[in-house]
Design a protein around this motif. Structure first.
Motif, PDB file in Angstrom:
ATOM      1  N   ARG A 126       3.163 -48.732  12.488  1.00  0.00           N
ATOM      2  CA  ARG A 126       2.160 -48.731  13.557  1.00  0.00           C
ATOM      3  C   ARG A 126       1.338 -47.445  13.538  1.00  0.00           C
ATOM      4  O   ARG A 126       0.129 -47.466  13.785  1.00  0.00           O
ATOM      5  N   TYR A 127       1.977 -46.332  13.262  1.00  0.00           N
ATOM      6  CA  TYR A 127       1.255 -45.076  13.173  1.00  0.00           C
ATOM      7  C   TYR A 127       0.263 -45.101  12.010  1.00  0.00           C
ATOM      8  O   TYR A 127      -0.850 -44.564  12.115  1.00  0.00           O
ATOM      9  N   LEU A 128       0.659 -45.711  10.923  1.00  0.00           N
ATOM     10  CA  LEU A 128      -0.249 -45.812   9.781  1.00  0.00           C
ATOM     11  C   LEU A 128      -1.437 -46.720  10.095  1.00  0.00           C
ATOM     12  O   LEU A 128      -2.548 -46.470   9.617  1.00  0.00           O
ATOM     13  N   ILE A 129      -1.210 -47.753  10.883  1.00  0.00           N
ATOM     14  CA  ILE A 129      -2.321 -48.632  11.271  1.00  0.00           C
ATOM     15  C   ILE A 129      -3.312 -47.874  12.150  1.00  0.00           C
ATOM     16  O   ILE A 129      -4.540 -47.985  11.973  1.00  0.00           O
ATOM     17  N   LEU A 130      -2.810 -47.094  13.098  1.00  0.00           N
ATOM     18  CA  LEU A 130      -3.697 -46.276  13.928  1.00  0.00           C
ATOM     19  C   LEU A 130      -4.454 -45.263  13.078  1.00  0.00           C
ATOM     20  O   LEU A 130      -5.653 -45.020  13.293  1.00  0.00           O
ATOM     21  N   TYR A 131      -3.775 -44.673  12.129  1.00  0.00           N
ATOM     22  CA  TYR A 131      -4.415 -43.715  11.225  1.00  0.00           C
ATOM     23  C   TYR A 131      -5.522 -44.390  10.412  1.00  0.00           C
ATOM     24  O   TYR A 131      -6.619 -43.830  10.242  1.00  0.00           O
ATOM     25  N   ALA A 132      -5.254 -45.595   9.917  1.00  0.00           N
ATOM     26  CA  ALA A 132      -6.264 -46.318   9.141  1.00  0.00           C
ATOM     27  C   ALA A 132      -7.471 -46.694  10.003  1.00  0.00           C
ATOM     28  O   ALA A 132      -8.624 -46.606   9.553  1.00  0.00           O
ATOM     29  N   LEU A 133      -7.227 -47.103  11.254  1.00  0.00           N
ATOM     30  CA  LEU A 133      -8.343 -47.435  12.144  1.00  0.00           C
ATOM     31  C   LEU A 133      -9.196 -46.202  12.434  1.00  0.00           C
ATOM     32  O   LEU A 133     -10.436 -46.294  12.502  1.00  0.00           O
TER      33      LEU A 133
END
Length: 224
Positions: A60-67
């Motif tokens: 989930r943290y990586l998804i936020l980072y990608a966004l």
């Protein structure tokens, strides 16, 4: 091995992004460009979140980072258009970079390679708290330095986005497979069942027979 290589590569790109963002933050502070300072601060926080998510296996943290990287690419594209004065953008609009609190001026305007700064004294164009200068002899104009810096940020962000999507996908697949083979799901773990009344019935029957036998033996001795 592929998962490890992807994680290591993503951490490497995040470290490069962190160094580039800190370098840019320093020069924006020197130029009193408050809007880029705020954007750089948010970017640094997002990169740290991406590093933490990669190390701790948090998809989930990586998804936020990608966004956030998508927004970061858009912001740097705007910076490039601003310094190149694409369309109706103009560097004379100070409020775009400084919240209209001070005169917008890139630090590289006066401190670029080979630049010679000559102040213009007693100029009618000078504001109350600023002076007018002429800059000559620059090997590379400041706007192109800012454009190169933004282009490098876009380059790092695109690679970081690709690897963040890949690593987060690997993490989610591992979580799904772990649940499927019975990690902590309801099918793989069964709580111990309580002893039912039927299971305890033979014990009660044996105790009752023992008491009856003792009572019969006691009655027999009484009669004797």
């Amino acid at each position: 091995m592929g998962k490890c290589n992807g994680r290591c590569t993503l951490v490497g790109f995040c470290c490069l992004q962190l160094v580039a963002a800190l370098e840019r933050q320093i020069f924006d502070f020197l130029g009193y460009q408050w809007v880029p300072i705020l954007a750089n601060f948010l970017h640094i926080m997002a990169v740290i979140l991406g590093i933490f998510g990669t190390i701790q296996y948090r998809s989930r943290y990586l998804i936020l980072y990608a966004l956030w990287l998508v927004l970061w690419v858009g912001w740097n594209a705007f910076i490039i258009c601003f310094y190149l004065e694409v369309g109706h953008l103009s560097q004379d609009r100070d409020f775009i970079m400084t919240f209209n609190t001070s005169l917008h001026r890139s630090w590289w305007m006066e401190n670029g390679p080979g630049c010679l700064v000559i102040p213009v004294m007693n100029s009618n164009l000078a504001l109350e708290d600023h002076h007018v200068i002429t800059v000559t002899g620059c090997l590379l104009d400041y706007q192109y330095i800012e454009v190169v810096s933004s282009a490098m940020q876009i380059f790092l962000a695109l690679f970081g986005f690709v690897y963040a999507c890949y690593v987060s996908k690997v993490f989610m697949e591992e979580e799904d497979s772990f649940d499927f083979i019975g990690g902590f799901d309801s099918y793989g773990y069964q709580a111990p069942q309580k002893m039912s009344h039927l299971q305890l019935q033979p014990l009660y029957t044996g105790i009752l027979k023992l008491l009856v036998s003792i009572n019969s033996l006691y009655n027999f001795w009484q009669h004797c």
